[in-house]
Design an enzyme around this catalytic site. Structure first.
Site, PDB file in Angstrom:
ATOM      1  N   TYR A 141     -26.335 -10.759 -17.436  1.00 56.97           N
ATOM      2  CA  TYR A 141     -25.121 -10.019 -17.069  1.00 56.97           C
ATOM      3  C   TYR A 141     -24.361  -9.521 -18.299  1.00 56.97           C
ATOM      4  O   TYR A 141     -23.589  -8.588 -18.205  1.00 56.97           O
ATOM      5  CB  TYR A 141     -24.174 -10.924 -16.278  1.00 56.97           C
ATOM      6  CG  TYR A 141     -24.530 -11.129 -14.831  1.00 56.97           C
ATOM      7  CD1 TYR A 141     -25.663 -11.835 -14.464  1.00 56.97           C
ATOM      8  CD2 TYR A 141     -23.703 -10.644 -13.825  1.00 56.97           C
ATOM      9  CE1 TYR A 141     -25.956 -12.050 -13.137  1.00 56.97           C
ATOM     10  CE2 TYR A 141     -23.999 -10.855 -12.493  1.00 56.97           C
ATOM     11  CZ  TYR A 141     -25.130 -11.561 -12.150  1.00 56.97           C
ATOM     12  OH  TYR A 141     -25.418 -11.773 -10.829  1.00 56.97           O
ATOM     13  N   LYS A 189     -36.740 -21.220 -15.934  1.00 56.80           N
ATOM     14  CA  LYS A 189     -38.076 -20.607 -15.857  1.00 56.80           C
ATOM     15  C   LYS A 189     -38.726 -20.858 -17.209  1.00 56.80           C
ATOM     16  O   LYS A 189     -39.095 -19.932 -17.950  1.00 56.80           O
ATOM     17  CB  LYS A 189     -37.929 -19.112 -15.531  1.00 56.80           C
ATOM     18  CG  LYS A 189     -39.236 -18.402 -15.233  1.00 56.80           C
ATOM     19  CD  LYS A 189     -39.852 -18.767 -13.886  1.00 56.80           C
ATOM     20  CE  LYS A 189     -41.216 -18.122 -13.717  1.00 56.80           C
ATOM     21  NZ  LYS A 189     -41.947 -18.612 -12.532  1.00 56.80           N
ATOM     22  N   ASP A 221     -38.561 -20.481  -9.129  1.00 52.03           N
ATOM     23  CA  ASP A 221     -39.299 -20.077  -7.923  1.00 52.03           C
ATOM     24  C   ASP A 221     -39.489 -21.270  -6.978  1.00 52.03           C
ATOM     25  O   ASP A 221     -39.292 -21.163  -5.763  1.00 52.03           O
ATOM     26  CB  ASP A 221     -40.638 -19.394  -8.280  1.00 52.03           C
ATOM     27  CG  ASP A 221     -41.438 -20.131  -9.358  1.00 52.03           C
ATOM     28  OD1 ASP A 221     -40.928 -21.132  -9.910  1.00 52.03           O
ATOM     29  OD2 ASP A 221     -42.571 -19.697  -9.639  1.00 52.03           O
ATOM     30  N   ASP A 245     -26.757 -16.879  -9.207  1.00 47.02           N
ATOM     31  CA  ASP A 245     -26.329 -15.838  -8.276  1.00 47.02           C
ATOM     32  C   ASP A 245     -27.282 -15.780  -7.085  1.00 47.02           C
ATOM     33  O   ASP A 245     -26.866 -15.805  -5.927  1.00 47.02           O
ATOM     34  CB  ASP A 245     -26.311 -14.488  -9.007  1.00 47.02           C
ATOM     35  CG  ASP A 245     -25.917 -13.356  -8.085  1.00 47.02           C
ATOM     36  OD1 ASP A 245     -24.909 -13.530  -7.363  1.00 47.02           O
ATOM     37  OD2 ASP A 245     -26.611 -12.317  -8.069  1.00 47.02           O
ATOM     38  N   ASP A 249     -26.640 -17.286  -2.889  1.00 44.08           N
ATOM     39  CA  ASP A 249     -26.740 -16.511  -1.644  1.00 44.08           C
ATOM     40  C   ASP A 249     -27.785 -17.136  -0.724  1.00 44.08           C
ATOM     41  O   ASP A 249     -27.601 -17.230   0.482  1.00 44.08           O
ATOM     42  CB  ASP A 249     -27.155 -15.051  -1.930  1.00 44.08           C
ATOM     43  CG  ASP A 249     -25.947 -14.125  -2.063  1.00 44.08           C
ATOM     44  OD1 ASP A 249     -24.923 -14.585  -2.614  1.00 44.08           O
ATOM     45  OD2 ASP A 249     -26.028 -12.960  -1.622  1.00 44.08           O
TER      46      ASP A 249
HETATM   47  C1  IPM Z   1     -21.222 -12.973  -7.031  1.00 41.14           C
HETATM   48  C2  IPM Z   1     -21.473 -11.495  -6.909  1.00 41.14           C
HETATM   49  C3  IPM Z   1     -21.292 -10.838  -8.258  1.00 41.14           C
HETATM   50  C4  IPM Z   1     -22.290 -11.450  -9.208  1.00 41.14           C
HETATM   51  C5  IPM Z   1     -21.408  -9.307  -8.257  1.00 41.14           C
HETATM   52  C6  IPM Z   1     -20.468  -8.671  -7.270  1.00 41.14           C
HETATM   53  C7  IPM Z   1     -21.239  -8.727  -9.619  1.00 41.14           C
HETATM   54  O1  IPM Z   1     -22.718 -11.239  -6.362  1.00 41.14           O
HETATM   55  O2  IPM Z   1     -20.119 -13.369  -7.409  1.00 41.14           O
HETATM   56  O3  IPM Z   1     -22.135 -13.758  -6.736  1.00 41.14           O
HETATM   57  O4  IPM Z   1     -23.453 -11.023  -9.258  1.00 41.14           O
HETATM   58  O5  IPM Z   1     -21.913 -12.374  -9.927  1.00 41.14           O
HETATM   59 MN    MN Z   2     -23.806 -13.024  -5.792  1.00 39.26          MN
END
Ligand code: IPM
Ligand code: MN
Length: 368
Positions: A141, A189, A221, A245, A249
């Protein structure tokens, strides 16, 4: 307690759920005798529209002065075609970096009675309770600025970490494990990436300082697979920015909806920015149907981590649990029965519960 809080609603449903956070904080202030003042600033697409930048100086300045920051969400299709420096996400990355919020804590705990809302089998998700500790200000990032080469036909993104950056987040992982069930899984990794090899070395070196923590290493993975096949095996996961990240999710499916997950992004001294894990959900923005739970639980994390108000944080978490138990939920949860309510109604139910809890405490202590 007197605290000054900066609100960054951002875009899409961020603007709706931030109001839920404010309502909950008003109730907490009233019931527990605190004084919270608020200041709202722009970030993301909203800031691009108003000031031509996703992160205005005034926003950064206000956050630096604040006791804590609450953020809704950023992004939306309106800005998708903008050049990278004018994308809403830049605002979020910029504020994380400007405040040095390197430690992102994402607790994931299935809610009782909502296990069937997960697409995974109930027996797989039952009892899952884990914490992802994600490095937030380094890695891909924030590498040297990404580049297009060869007339746009080649690209470079850089994954850079210093030993120091790895050490401080790994320490957070160990400390979190000490306060939980004493088990730390470091995800990397290391069979491919040099950055992961250094990461693994640091974790191995740190082990000696935390003899009460049991550590294992998992390749990302394999971790992705294990997270949904046997989530109860995890206590604390510590990992770098992009892996964290993606895995967070993925972990949200354990709870049935991304709309349930809060997060805390902390600096070494405890200054924190608190935001839902979900995004701005442009498809449902403005409809009044967004799930405010992740934002409200993020507010509870703020009270706990930045202000040390554990009882107040607990009452918010109990309120969410009991309203869900009573069968109320927003439409994002695929629940068999119960009643679907909108953002405002869900918030009001939670606020009323907080007020009723305190009233019953007062009756007990005032009259008996
Ligand atoms: C999160 C989001 C952010 C990230 C995006 C919106 C830049 O997905 O906070 O997880 O990737 O960190
Ligand atoms: Mn995210």
């Amino acid at each position: 307690m007197k605290k000054h809080i900066v609100l960054l609603p951002g875009d899409g449903i961020g603007k709706e759920v931030i109001n839920s956070a404010k309502d909950v904080l008003h109730a907490i202030a009233e019931e527990y005798n605190h004084s919270f003042s608020f200041e709202t600033h722009e970030i993301g697409g909203a800031a691009i529209d108003l000031y031509g930048t996703p992160l205005p100086e005034a926003t950064v300045g206000a956050c630096k002065q604040a006791d804590a920051v609450l953020l809704g969400a950023v992004g939306g299709p309106k800005w998708d075609r903008n050049p990278s420096h004018l994308r809403p996400e830049r605002g979020l990355l910029g504020i994380r970096k400007a405040l040095d919020l390197f430690a992102n804590l994402r607790p994931i705990k299935g809610f009782k009675n909502l296990l069937h809302a997960s697409p995974l089998k109930e027996e797989v998700v039952a009892g899952s309770d884990l914490l992802i500790v994600r490095e937030l200000t380094g890695g891909l990032y924030f590498g040297t600025p990404s580049e297009r080469r060869d007339n746009g036909n080649a690209v470079v993104d850089t994954l850079a970490y210093t030993r120091k950056e790895i050490e401080r987040i790994v320490d957070k992982g160990f400390q979190a494990a000490q306060q939980r069930r004493g088990q730390l899984t470091s995800v990397d990794k290391a069979n491919v990436l040099e950055s992961s090899k250094l990461w693994r070395e640091v974790v191995e070196e740190k082990k000696a300082q935390y003899p009460d923590v049991k550590v294992d290493h998992l390749l990302v993975d394999a971790a992705a697979m294990k997270l949904i096949t046997s989530p109860t095996q995890f206590d604390v996961i510590v990992t770098e920015n992009l892996f964290g990240d993606i895995l967070s999710d993925e972990a949200s499916v354990l709870t049935g909806s991304l709309g349930m997950l809060p997060s805390a992004s902390l600096r070494e001294d405890g200054l924190g920015l608190y935001e839902p894990v979900h995004g701005s959900a442009p498809d449902i923005a403005g409809k009044g149907i967004a799930n405010p739970v992740a934002m409200i639980l993020s507010t509870a994390l703020m009270l706990r981590y930045s202000f040390n108000l554990d009882d107040e944080a607990k009452v918010i978490e109990d309120a969410v649990q009991s309203i869900l138990d009573a069968g109320f939920h927003t439409g994002d949860l695929q629940v068999q029965d119960g009643r679907i309510v909108g953002t405002v109604e869900m918030t009001k139910l939670i606020v009323d519960y907080i007020k009723s809890q305190n009233a019953s405490k007062c009756i007990a202590s005032c009259y008996f």
